[in-house]
Design an enzyme around this catalytic site. Structure first.
Site, short mmCIF file in Angstrom:
data_model
loop_
_atom_site.label_atom_id
_atom_site.label_comp_id
_atom_site.label_asym_id
_atom_site.label_seq_id
_atom_site.Cartn_x
_atom_site.Cartn_y
_atom_site.Cartn_z
N ALA A 252 2.41 3.01 -6.30
CA ALA A 252 2.68 4.40 -5.92
C ALA A 252 2.20 4.68 -4.50
O ALA A 252 2.93 5.25 -3.68
CB ALA A 252 2.02 5.36 -6.90
N GLY A 253 0.98 4.26 -4.20
CA GLY A 253 0.44 4.46 -2.85
C GLY A 253 1.18 3.67 -1.80
O GLY A 253 1.39 4.14 -0.68
N ASP A 254 1.59 2.44 -2.16
CA ASP A 254 2.34 1.61 -1.22
C ASP A 254 3.71 2.21 -0.94
O ASP A 254 4.20 2.19 0.20
CB ASP A 254 2.49 0.20 -1.77
#
Length: 306
Positions: A252-254
């Site tokens: 998700a962060g990537d």
């Protein structure tokens, strides 16, 4: 005109182990499923950037093993240049073991392998592609001294640098912060670096002040399902996340960072709009299983974008 993004970072073969919950000490637990897919923070971010429309190149290292071609081919399938993905004959390709709970939360174990042999010589070989970029992105799954060297060169030729300080370390070398244009931690990573827990708007502003003292005047803190906080010399704000039911938060962060880099202007003048786009891309990712397989394309983001 599409943004040109270069990612210097990690490539891992991910093993996703689906479990009801994390096992207790001494407990043996049966998995409900097992699968594998290409991953690594760097590769995930490159895939997210490319699928969101950026012209993307990768600088990285794989081992002399079966995983190497899978990892390269995964990048090539998204039209990412792998000219500067080279082979370490001594160490195996990076691996990650993702413990995915029924709640959608994950815990990750990483074997760095060939990622740790990414060197200044690899940066030297890729200087032409860096010089031609709008953004150079890196993380902490490859040697920090290599990232610092790459960022120093990027800034010397007018390329904007973005640092995703993950996995978090308590002390980031001052030399690296000095050549970082935008730092983008999540709330846990931000607290690790600044020593100030992220709990509310006031604490986010305190984190921003601390990062500014360190030399990073552009900051984004992602706070999971809540959204993302940003701060720069022109002010600060919070962009709410899109409300969805998370199935798997892996990547998700990537996805957020890669999608952000595809839309962001190098002078950061459209920060809020780029964050909104990146939040939406992440909201699609968490509704799917796996790292790279879950990352949306530009058409998918636009189709659902409201």
């Amino acid at each position: 005109m599409a943004n040109k993004v270069v990612v210097l970072g990690s490539l891992n073969m991910d093993s996703i182990l689906r479990i009801p919950r994390l096992p207790l000490g001494g407990e043996t637990m049966e998995m409900t499923d097992k699968s594998s897919a290409p991953g690594g923070k760097g590769a995930n971010q490159a895939v997210a950037a490319a699928r969101a429309g950026a012209q993307t190149s990768f600088i990285g290292k794989v081992g002399a093993d079966d995983a190497a071609e899978v990892l390269r081919d995964a990048l090539k399938s998204d039209n990412i240049s792998v000219e500067h993905v080279t082979t370490d004959e001594q160490r195996g390709s990076g691996q990650a073991f993702i413990l995915l709970q029924e709640s959608g939360q994950n815990s990750i174990l990483v074997y760095a392998g060939s990622n740790q042999s990414l060197s200044k010589a690899d940066v030297d070989a890729a200087k032409d592609v860096i010089k031609d970029a709008d953004f150079l992105i890196s993380q902490f799954e490859t040697p920090i001294e290599t990232t610092t060297y790459a960022f120093e060169y990027a800034q010397s030729v007018g390329v904007t640098t973005i640092l995703n300080p993950a996995p978090a370390i308590p002390t980031i070398p001052a030399d690296l912060l000095k050549v970082t244009d935008l730092i983008a931690p999540n709330e846990t990573e931000s607290a690790t670096i600044t020593g100030i827990e992220v709990t509310d708007a006031a604490s986010m502003l305190l984190n921003a002040a601390k990062f500014a003292q360190m030399g990073c005047k552009e900051l984004i803190i992602t706070v999971g399902a809540r959204g993302a906080f940003y701060a720069n010399q022109n002010g600060s704000g919070f962009v709410d996340a899109f409300k969805v039911k998370a199935v798997d938060t892996t990547a998700a962060g990537d996805t957020f960072l890669g999608a952000l880099s595809s839309q962001l202007k190098p002078d950061f003048s459209n920060m809020r709009e780029a964050i909104t786009f990146a939040n939406h891309a992440s909201s699609i990712t968490v509704q799917r299983l796996g790292a790279q397989p879950s990352i949306p394309t530009l058409d998918e983001i636009k189709a659902e974008y409201k």
